[in-house]
Design a protein around this motif. Structure first.
Motif, PDB file in Angstrom:
ATOM      1  N   SER A  65     -27.471  12.069 -26.164  1.00 53.73           N
ATOM      2  CA  SER A  65     -27.623  13.802 -26.720  1.00 53.73           C
ATOM      3  C   SER A  65     -28.392  14.739 -25.825  1.00 53.73           C
ATOM      4  O   SER A  65     -28.373  15.400 -25.865  1.00 53.73           O
ATOM      5  N   ARG A  66     -28.947  14.513 -24.587  1.00 54.48           N
ATOM      6  CA  ARG A  66     -29.917  15.067 -23.776  1.00 54.48           C
ATOM      7  C   ARG A  66     -28.881  15.054 -23.039  1.00 54.48           C
ATOM      8  O   ARG A  66     -29.054  15.810 -22.338  1.00 54.48           O
ATOM      9  N   HIS A  67     -28.094  14.170 -22.066  1.00 53.72           N
ATOM     10  CA  HIS A  67     -27.118  14.920 -21.308  1.00 53.72           C
ATOM     11  C   HIS A  67     -25.960  15.675 -22.093  1.00 53.72           C
ATOM     12  O   HIS A  67     -25.992  16.496 -21.390  1.00 53.72           O
ATOM     13  N   LEU A  68     -25.879  15.602 -23.096  1.00 53.50           N
ATOM     14  CA  LEU A  68     -24.675  16.654 -24.042  1.00 53.50           C
ATOM     15  C   LEU A  68     -25.187  17.919 -23.428  1.00 53.50           C
ATOM     16  O   LEU A  68     -24.952  18.583 -23.661  1.00 53.50           O
ATOM     17  N   SER A  69     -26.651  18.095 -24.292  1.00 51.16           N
ATOM     18  CA  SER A  69     -27.424  19.570 -24.565  1.00 51.16           C
ATOM     19  C   SER A  69     -27.381  19.718 -23.245  1.00 51.16           C
ATOM     20  O   SER A  69     -27.710  20.985 -23.107  1.00 51.16           O
ATOM     21  N   ASP A  70     -27.456  18.797 -21.292  1.00 50.24           N
ATOM     22  CA  ASP A  70     -27.327  19.509 -20.883  1.00 50.24           C
ATOM     23  C   ASP A  70     -26.116  20.367 -20.150  1.00 50.24           C
ATOM     24  O   ASP A  70     -26.143  20.152 -18.546  1.00 50.24           O
ATOM     25  N   GLY A  71     -25.353  19.952 -21.049  1.00 47.64           N
ATOM     26  CA  GLY A  71     -23.699  20.239 -20.346  1.00 47.64           C
ATOM     27  C   GLY A  71     -23.043  19.492 -20.093  1.00 47.64           C
ATOM     28  O   GLY A  71     -21.945  19.869 -19.627  1.00 47.64           O
ATOM     29  N   LYS A  72     -22.872  17.984 -19.684  1.00 49.54           N
ATOM     30  CA  LYS A  72     -22.902  16.932 -19.175  1.00 49.54           C
ATOM     31  C   LYS A  72     -21.392  16.569 -20.109  1.00 49.54           C
ATOM     32  O   LYS A  72     -21.982  16.017 -21.034  1.00 49.54           O
ATOM     33  N   ILE A  73     -20.208  15.748 -19.310  1.00 47.91           N
ATOM     34  CA  ILE A  73     -19.429  15.465 -19.958  1.00 47.91           C
ATOM     35  C   ILE A  73     -20.171  13.510 -19.706  1.00 47.91           C
ATOM     36  O   ILE A  73     -20.751  13.326 -18.738  1.00 47.91           O
ATOM     37  N   VAL A  74     -20.055  13.037 -21.528  1.00 47.03           N
ATOM     38  CA  VAL A  74     -20.887  11.539 -21.390  1.00 47.03           C
ATOM     39  C   VAL A  74     -19.629  10.256 -20.954  1.00 47.03           C
ATOM     40  O   VAL A  74     -18.858  10.576 -21.991  1.00 47.03           O
ATOM     41  N   ARG A  75     -18.864   9.506 -19.971  1.00 45.25           N
ATOM     42  CA  ARG A  75     -18.584   8.836 -20.144  1.00 45.25           C
ATOM     43  C   ARG A  75     -18.694   6.977 -19.791  1.00 45.25           C
ATOM     44  O   ARG A  75     -19.570   7.026 -19.192  1.00 45.25           O
ATOM     45  N   PHE A  76     -18.494   6.924 -20.893  1.00 41.46           N
ATOM     46  CA  PHE A  76     -18.703   5.564 -21.523  1.00 41.46           C
ATOM     47  C   PHE A  76     -17.648   4.159 -21.097  1.00 41.46           C
ATOM     48  O   PHE A  76     -17.011   3.324 -22.292  1.00 41.46           O
ATOM     49  N   GLY A  77     -17.261   4.722 -20.648  1.00 43.79           N
ATOM     50  CA  GLY A  77     -16.430   3.597 -19.345  1.00 43.79           C
ATOM     51  C   GLY A  77     -14.904   3.179 -20.240  1.00 43.79           C
ATOM     52  O   GLY A  77     -14.264   4.390 -20.650  1.00 43.79           O
ATOM     53  N   ASP A  78     -14.826   2.585 -20.587  1.00 41.71           N
ATOM     54  CA  ASP A  78     -13.439   1.965 -21.568  1.00 41.71           C
ATOM     55  C   ASP A  78     -13.842   2.243 -23.126  1.00 41.71           C
ATOM     56  O   ASP A  78     -12.751   2.950 -23.753  1.00 41.71           O
ATOM     57  N   PHE A  79     -14.844   3.184 -23.387  1.00 43.19           N
ATOM     58  CA  PHE A  79     -14.881   2.844 -24.169  1.00 43.19           C
ATOM     59  C   PHE A  79     -14.958   4.599 -25.260  1.00 43.19           C
ATOM     60  O   PHE A  79     -13.882   4.852 -25.919  1.00 43.19           O
ATOM     61  N   GLY A  80     -13.941   5.519 -24.657  1.00 43.00           N
ATOM     62  CA  GLY A  80     -14.446   6.863 -23.752  1.00 43.00           C
ATOM     63  C   GLY A  80     -15.157   7.690 -23.457  1.00 43.00           C
ATOM     64  O   GLY A  80     -16.510   7.580 -23.180  1.00 43.00           O
ATOM     65  N   SER A  81     -15.714   9.019 -24.115  1.00 43.44           N
ATOM     66  CA  SER A  81     -16.288  10.205 -23.481  1.00 43.44           C
ATOM     67  C   SER A  81     -16.542  11.131 -24.282  1.00 43.44           C
ATOM     68  O   SER A  81     -15.943  11.177 -25.794  1.00 43.44           O
ATOM     69  N   PHE A  82     -17.636  11.549 -23.893  1.00 44.96           N
ATOM     70  CA  PHE A  82     -18.221  12.464 -25.366  1.00 44.96           C
ATOM     71  C   PHE A  82     -18.273  13.736 -24.601  1.00 44.96           C
ATOM     72  O   PHE A  82     -19.287  14.579 -23.398  1.00 44.96           O
ATOM     73  N   GLN A  83     -18.477  15.021 -25.508  1.00 45.45           N
ATOM     74  CA  GLN A  83     -18.203  15.989 -24.426  1.00 45.45           C
ATOM     75  C   GLN A  83     -18.688  17.154 -25.510  1.00 45.45           C
ATOM     76  O   GLN A  83     -18.028  17.136 -26.440  1.00 45.45           O
ATOM     77  N   ILE A  84     -19.771  18.466 -25.580  1.00 46.19           N
ATOM     78  CA  ILE A  84     -19.099  19.680 -26.095  1.00 46.19           C
ATOM     79  C   ILE A  84     -18.139  20.241 -26.073  1.00 46.19           C
ATOM     80  O   ILE A  84     -18.165  20.726 -25.539  1.00 46.19           O
ATOM     81  N   SER A  85     -18.626  21.649 -26.812  1.00 45.25           N
ATOM     82  CA  SER A  85     -17.238  22.350 -27.619  1.00 45.25           C
ATOM     83  C   SER A  85     -17.037  23.024 -28.350  1.00 45.25           C
ATOM     84  O   SER A  85     -18.763  22.952 -29.138  1.00 45.25           O
TER      85      SER A  85
END
Length: 128
Positions: A65-85
């Protein structure tokens, strides 16, 4: 176990006169709780308890939550990635755009290779 679906009839919003068509909608067959996920993960390990796993997953949620609210893409390796749109109203020029035109935000998840591969082999069954 296959993914169950039902059908719903929908019209074409771009052409209301067009005949309606039937489309598949995935139906859930229950849910898995945070606690049960933690127990399942812990069961695969001889060194951590479900409480340990819950603590880590809880902290992961906070950090994500903190990294997404800072505008970062969060990559979880082979699991996938999260990003704000964002969704917003359009402006005629960049100068006429203002922050009040942003109408909402959502979190995008892009699955990694293993989850994408699962989608190519999943089975389907019509709900009775």
């Amino acid at each position: 176990m296959p993914v169950k679906y039902n059908l719903s009839e929908k019209g074409n919003p771009g052409n209301p006169a067009a005949p309606k068509k039937f489309y598949a909608n995935a139906k859930s067959s229950g849910e898995v709780t945070f606690r049960s996920l933690s127990k399942e993960i812990a069961a695969g390990s001889t060194t951590v308890s479900d409480t340990d796993v819950m603590a880590v997953l809880n902290d992961l949620t906070k950090v994500l939550s903190r990294h997404l609210s800072d505008g970062k893409i969060v990559r979880f390796g082979d699991f996938g990635s999260f990003q704000i749109s964002l969704s917003s109203e359009g402006a005629e020029t960049a100068e006429k755009f203002n922050i009040s035109m942003i109408k909402g935000a959502k979190i995008l998840f892009r699955p990694g290779i293993d989850l994408r591969d699962m989608l190519s082999t999943v089975k389907y069954e019509k709900e009775k």
